[in-house]
Design an enzyme around this catalytic site. Structure first.
Site, short mmCIF file in Angstrom:
data_model
loop_
_atom_site.label_atom_id
_atom_site.label_comp_id
_atom_site.label_asym_id
_atom_site.label_seq_id
_atom_site.Cartn_x
_atom_site.Cartn_y
_atom_site.Cartn_z
N ARG A 191 10.16 -9.28 40.01
CA ARG A 191 10.58 -8.15 40.85
C ARG A 191 9.37 -7.28 41.12
O ARG A 191 8.27 -7.54 40.62
CB ARG A 191 11.64 -7.32 40.12
CG ARG A 191 11.17 -6.87 38.72
CD ARG A 191 12.11 -5.90 38.08
NE ARG A 191 11.82 -5.68 36.67
CZ ARG A 191 10.87 -4.89 36.19
NH1 ARG A 191 10.07 -4.25 37.03
NH2 ARG A 191 10.69 -4.73 34.89
N HIS A 206 7.38 1.69 23.51
CA HIS A 206 7.22 0.43 24.24
C HIS A 206 7.47 0.58 25.74
O HIS A 206 7.65 -0.41 26.44
CB HIS A 206 8.13 -0.66 23.67
CG HIS A 206 7.95 -0.90 22.21
ND1 HIS A 206 6.80 -1.41 21.67
CD2 HIS A 206 8.79 -0.65 21.16
CE1 HIS A 206 6.94 -1.49 20.35
NE2 HIS A 206 8.12 -1.03 20.03
N LYS A 226 12.80 -14.68 28.11
CA LYS A 226 11.41 -14.66 27.65
C LYS A 226 11.06 -15.88 26.80
O LYS A 226 9.95 -16.41 26.88
CB LYS A 226 11.14 -13.37 26.87
CG LYS A 226 11.19 -12.11 27.73
CD LYS A 226 10.87 -10.88 26.89
CE LYS A 226 10.76 -9.64 27.75
NZ LYS A 226 12.03 -9.25 28.38
#
Length: 670
Positions: free
Chosen positions: A297, A235, A116
């Site tokens: 994906r 989350h 990230k």
């Protein structure tokens, strides 16, 4: 097109891929662990290969075993699904080295977006706005704490190599940072094999909006519009919908263009999702969205995109991987109607969404049609284990507009009947019916904001539930007596009528709900009717039990249908949108039961002790963390129920513990 593919995954996504492959005439190979030997995806596939023990690090995450299975079965390509090895560049490279097509993006694209921090830096260079944060390589706790201060609290700690809420912590104050960082790193290392994290400014009112992109190996790239995934717990997404409520056309175009540009910038091919966070403190605005990450994906929530576009994204994946061009161009794609997906989980919202394990003794889903779709990887009789994600199914609904889609969602959720584990179906119904949700007043803090509405205090079972339980018990007794006295219909034992000398026929039943006993008096009336007298009054009941466990009853003239599951003395009563669990108490055995364990803290579910935070003899305060258990790739903290002393520790870090195991002895002060 491929002749045969292997699916390097399990559960509902494996079943989903098999369904499309079969429609296209492509043979499928499943892989399975010890825990999945009898799983639905194994039964659906044309072939199946065993790859190891239940633990994912010894089975579904072992690339060598997956590739060996593909070679042994002659599979030409591997579909990774989502999770596991789906975003592992090393696995994609190993597939290429073995001469097997990886049904996903090129290795370079996975590497570019896999971490990230690096992905955000790449997007910054490309002019895509990103949330303020720290994405550096220096992972020292001291530097990370200093960067958190620079960014300004609240901050979000996120695993650089993962997703799905794992390795993620919100921190509101500097005093909580060290503990949150440690927990996030442990969780990230366990789930992804990489404990590196990044820091982001936590937006107070954000919406999670993502763009589905697709590209081929011929230079073509499109987006299939947006999905709103703002409603989350821990989350992790709970409800997803497409299109995003209230999305202005100019913002949709800006986000779509940015997502396609991001895909082209890294030479992307296949299915991908570019995730953005939008600051909606002043509503949706074209200049208030920020790049979060790109998932290289297929996403869990891809069905809502399929429902509004009429496209099969798994088919698109197979065609692109086989070298074909994209089936449609951008100007051939359009949004039709509105779709919502609800993730039906084995978890307990009352216990902060703690996963629930057990056997699915009853699993009845709503009927599928043009408006309702169910993607699942389990069947009635299967087990939800502590080894994998506790998702039971994805329920997807579609209609011409959002209001109609939400109505269908509530109706379909109410048709679910699940016994054997605790589920979130009632919680999902409350979400879908909440006025703020209906108005589109969404943000990622929605569940916390309306927690009292969505997870109300548990109320005692109403009189109709007690009556249904009493009727079910009585009908079962009648059936048992009839079976044992079939050869002598005139036997005095062939009747269940509560016969008493010089008194009307009656029985006393006691049902325990949580810690409270509820008494019912059952009086036998003519024509097989019962008068059931409970704590809140009486009613007259009659009915019949079907072979499938469906009770068709008449309560004071009102027809009611309920699912009944009885295991020993445990009864589960299933009504639309409601599940009640009762225990039939036999007073004759009451003295044989053990007293509830006092002064002990137990494991809420099977798992592994990852950290013991206290020592024997330690004095602790109420709510203080004592032990951390990891299960289903998530950490659960065991806290002190009151001020007191840790009398004895029964497990150490690294130990496996079964559900309800006594973890430690605890003495309450005074």
């Amino acid at each position: 097109m491929f002749r045969k593919i292997l699916i390097a995954n399990r559960g509902e996504i494996a079943c989903r891929v098999i369904r499309t492959a079969r429609r296209m005439g492509v043979a499928t190979v499943a892989v399975y662990s010890d825990a999945d030997a009898g799983a639905r995806h194994v039964a659906m596939a044309d072939e199946a290969v065993h790859i190891g023990p239940a633990a994912v690090r010894e089975s579904y995450l072992v690339a060598e075993k997956i590739i060996a299975a593909a070679k042994a079965t002659g599979a030409e390509a591997i579909h990774p699904g989502y999770g596991f090895l789906s975003e592992n560049a090393g696995f994609a490279r190993a597939c290429a080295g073995a001469g097997i097509v990886f049904i996903g993006p090129p290795v370079g694209a996975i590497e570019a977006m896999g971490l990230k921090g690096a992905a955000k830096a790449l997007m910054e260079k490309a002019g895509v706005p990103v949330v303020p944060g720290y994405h550096g390589d220096d992972q020292s706790p001291e530097l990370l704490a200093k960067e958190a201060e620079r960014i300004g609290y609240p901050v979000l700690i996120k695993a650089v190599a993962g997703g799905g809420g794992k390795g993620m912590r919100r921190v509101d104050a500097a005093k909580d940072f060290a503990a949150a960082l440690s927990g996030a790193q442990r969780e990230a290392a366990n789930a992804f094999g990489d404990e590196k994290v990044l820091l982001e400014k936590y937006l107070v009112k954000p919406r999670h909006i993502e763009i589905q992109v697709f590209a081929d190996n011929h230079g073509n790239a499109v987006h299939l519009f947006e999905r709103d995934c703002s409603v989350q717990r821990r989350h992790q997404k709970v409800l997803e919908e497409a299109p995003a409520p209230g999305m202005p056309a100019e913002m949709r175009k800006a986000m779509g263009d940015a997502a396609v540009a991001a895909a082209k910038a890294i030479g992307y091919a296949g299915a991908g999702t570019v995730e953005f966070i939008a600051d909606v403190s002043e509503g949706l605005k074209p200049d208030r969205f920020y790049f979060m990450e790109m998932n290289t994906r297929l996403q869990v929530e891809h069905p809502v995109t399929e429902m509004i576009t009429g496209q099969d994204l798994v088919e698109w994946q197979l065609r692109v991987a086989a070298g074909e061009t994209l089936p449609l161009a951008q100007d051939q794609l359009a949004i039709q109607g509105h779709a919502v997906e609800a993730r039906v989980y084995a978890e307990d919202p009352v216990k902060n969404f703690l996963p629930s394990v057990g056997t699915l003794h009853r699993l009845r889903a709503p009927d599928e049609n043009a408006y309702v779709r169910v993607d699942t990887g389990v069947r009635e009789g299967d087990a939800v284990t502590p080894f994998y994600d506790p998702m039971i199914a994805k329920l997807i609904v579609w209609d011409q507009d959002r209001k109609s889609a939400l109505r269908r969602l509530r109706q379909a959720l109410g048709e679910y009947q699940i016994a054997g584990v605790t589920t979130n179906t009632a919680f999902l119904m409350a979400l879908a019916g909440h006025p703020a949700f209906a108005e589109g007043d969404l943000d990622t803090g929605f569940i916390d904001r309306f927690r009292a509405d969505l997870i109300p205090q548990q109320e005692p079972a109403p009189p109709e539930v007690l009556a249904l339980a009493a009727l079910a018990v009585t009908l079962q007794r009648r059936a048992e007596v009839k079976a044992t006295t079939a050869g002598d219909p005139w036997s005095p034992w062939a009747e269940v009528n509560g016969w008493r000398l010089n008194d009307s026929g009656m029985d006393e039943l006691i049902f325990r709900e949580r810690d409270e006993d509820r008494h019912c008096r059952v009086e036998y009336l003519p024509d097989d009717e019962l008068r059931i007298i409970g704590p809140e009054g009486s009613l007259v009941a009659e009915g019949s039990m079907g072979s499938d466990g469906t009770l068709e009853a008449v309560l004071d003239g009102r027809r009611v249908k309920a699912g009944i599951v009885r295991l020993g003395d445990e009864l589960t009563i299933l009504l639309p949108g409601r599940t009640h669990r009762l225990t039939l108490v036999d007073p004759r055995r009451a003295g044989d039961t053990d007293e509830a364990a006092g002064g002990q803290l137990t494991a809420p579910m099977p798992g592994k002790v990852v950290q013991v935070l206290v020592s024997e003899g330690a004095k602790v305060e109420k709510g203080q963390a004592l032990m951390i258990i990891e299960a289903m790739k998530m950490e659960h903290t065991i806290t002190a129920p009151a001020r007191g002393v840790v009398a004895k520790l029964l497990f150490s870090a690294g130990d496996q513990v079964p559900e309800s195991a006594v973890l430690l002895g605890f003495e309450v002060e005074g």
